[in-house]
Design an enzyme around this catalytic site. Structure first.
Site, short mmCIF file in Angstrom:
data_model
loop_
_atom_site.label_atom_id
_atom_site.label_comp_id
_atom_site.label_asym_id
_atom_site.label_seq_id
_atom_site.Cartn_x
_atom_site.Cartn_y
_atom_site.Cartn_z
N ASN A 110 0.88 -1.17 0.00
CA ASN A 110 0.00 0.00 0.00
C ASN A 110 0.92 1.22 0.00
O ASN A 110 1.54 1.52 1.01
CB ASN A 110 -0.89 -0.04 1.26
N TRP A 111 0.97 1.87 -1.14
CA TRP A 111 1.93 2.98 -1.28
C TRP A 111 1.43 4.29 -0.68
O TRP A 111 2.17 5.27 -0.64
CB TRP A 111 2.29 3.18 -2.76
N LYS A 112 0.16 4.34 -0.31
CA LYS A 112 -0.38 5.57 0.29
C LYS A 112 -0.09 6.77 -0.62
O LYS A 112 -0.07 6.61 -1.83
CB LYS A 112 0.17 5.75 1.71
N HIS A 143 -9.13 1.50 5.49
CA HIS A 143 -7.80 1.63 6.10
C HIS A 143 -7.87 2.62 7.25
O HIS A 143 -8.61 3.61 7.20
CB HIS A 143 -6.79 2.11 5.05
N GLU A 147 -6.05 4.96 8.18
CA GLU A 147 -5.80 6.38 7.84
C GLU A 147 -7.03 7.01 7.21
O GLU A 147 -7.31 8.20 7.42
CB GLU A 147 -4.58 6.48 6.90
N GLU A 200 -4.87 -4.64 11.01
CA GLU A 200 -3.79 -3.66 11.13
C GLU A 200 -3.96 -2.86 12.42
O GLU A 200 -4.71 -1.87 12.46
CB GLU A 200 -3.85 -2.68 9.94
N GLY A 254 3.28 2.29 10.50
CA GLY A 254 4.26 3.34 10.25
C GLY A 254 5.05 3.74 11.49
O GLY A 254 5.75 4.75 11.48
N SER A 304 4.00 -2.13 10.14
CA SER A 304 5.46 -2.25 10.23
C SER A 304 5.98 -3.64 9.86
O SER A 304 6.90 -4.15 10.49
CB SER A 304 5.96 -1.82 11.61
N GLY A 355 3.13 -1.09 4.09
CA GLY A 355 3.30 0.30 3.63
C GLY A 355 4.75 0.56 3.30
O GLY A 355 5.23 0.23 2.22
N GLY A 356 5.48 1.13 4.27
CA GLY A 356 6.86 1.57 4.07
C GLY A 356 7.74 0.61 3.27
O GLY A 356 8.34 1.00 2.27
P1 PGA Z 1 3.41 0.25 7.38
O1 PGA Z 1 1.93 0.48 6.81
O2 PGA Z 1 3.90 -1.07 6.82
O3 PGA Z 1 4.22 1.41 6.85
O4 PGA Z 1 3.31 0.22 8.85
C1 PGA Z 1 1.00 -0.57 6.78
C2 PGA Z 1 -0.34 -0.10 6.26
O5 PGA Z 1 -0.78 1.00 6.60
O6 PGA Z 1 -1.00 -0.81 5.49
#
Ligand code: PGA
Length: 257
Positions: free
Chosen positions: A9-11, A98, A100, A170, A176, A216, A237-238
């Site tokens: 997930n590149w956000k 999600h 966020e 999650e 993050g 993470s 994500g990251g």
């Molecule tokens: P993260 O993000 O791996 O950077 O913690 C995960 C996500 O929000 O799907």
């Protein structure tokens, strides 16, 4: 066996140049790998680059999806992207709910089921996210919160096949932050989700649906997460934005299929 997902997930990251660079490099780095149909390699770039990403990954095993969908069907909704638009790009998956989006952009109990149903009407499979905040975990509310989110999203969501839905657990405090849930903490909630799915749908659905962990996930911790019996992949994500790390994550996924 259940499908294993290595899902990125590149956000709100990467420009057009960076997207191009990533896909030309990742294609080279997976070309000699003995991939399996049971491993789903997924990336959700930002909306403007979905078509480009689709084009660049044609004839590869990489699946391109979306990070969100509008709760409205079409019309005067400036800045929104509809399920119909995603369908017209032939997308198979879309992330929904999600944390966020829940925190900053008004994804709540009322509109999440609408989004899920709009996707269903277009045969797009949701990757539905649930997760508790740090406060909720400290208050020992985790199980309650997860069950509530499952009920809010899925109580009226018909499901004929386990392939038509993916659920991602999650924990908000792990996203993050570099803090990962321990494999045991993650497994406990995955088991809770699977039990809920058995009661709500059927044993067959619950046994075959892919449940992802997110928060993470990195090359250094994915193996022990994937070793848990109810964890079928990661929503990442990251670490999904870096070709080398994403390749390592794919290699870990391959060990589980
Ligand atoms: P993260 O993000 O791996 O950077 O913690 C995960 C996500 O929000 O799907």
């Amino acid at each position: 066996m259940r499908k294993i997902f290595v899902a990125g997930n590149w956000k709100m990251n990467k420009t057009v140049q960076e997207v191009k660079q990533f896909f030309s490099e990742i294609k080279k780095s997976i070309v000699d790998k003995n991939l399996s149909e049971n491993l789903k390699i997924f990336i959700a770039p930002a909306f403007p680059f979905i078509a480009l990403a689709k084009e660049m990954t044609e004839n590869t095993p990489i699946i391109i999806g979306a990070q969100n969908v509008s709760e409205y069907e079409r019309g005067a909704f400036t800045g929104e992207v509809s399920a119909e638009m995603l369908k017209s790009l032939n997308l198979e998956y879309c992330i929904v709910g999600h944390s966020e989006r829940r925190k900053y952009f008004g994804d709540v109990a009322q509109n999440i089921p609408i989004k899920l149903k709009l996707l269903k009407s277009k045969n797009i499979k949701p990757i539905f996210c649930v997760g508790e905040s740090l406060e909720e975990r400290e208050d020992k509310m985790t199980n309650k919160v997860i069950v509530k989110q499952l009920q809010e999203g899925l109580s009226d969501y018909p499901l004929d096949s386990a392939d038509d839905l993916v659920i991602a657990y999650e924990p908000v405090w792990a996203i993050g932050t570099g803090k990962t849930a321990t494999p045991q903490q993650a497994q406990e909630i995955h088991k809770l989700i699977r039990n809920w799915l058995e009661n709500h749908y059927s044993k067959n659905i619950s046994q075959h649906i892919s449940l992802l962990y997110g928060g993470s996930v990195k090359p250094k911790n994915i193996d022990e997460l994937l070793n848990q019996p109810d964890i079928d992949g990661g929503l990442i994500g990251g670490a999904s934005m870096d070709v080398k790390m994403f390749t390592n994550l794919i290699e870990s996924g391959l060990k589980k299929v």
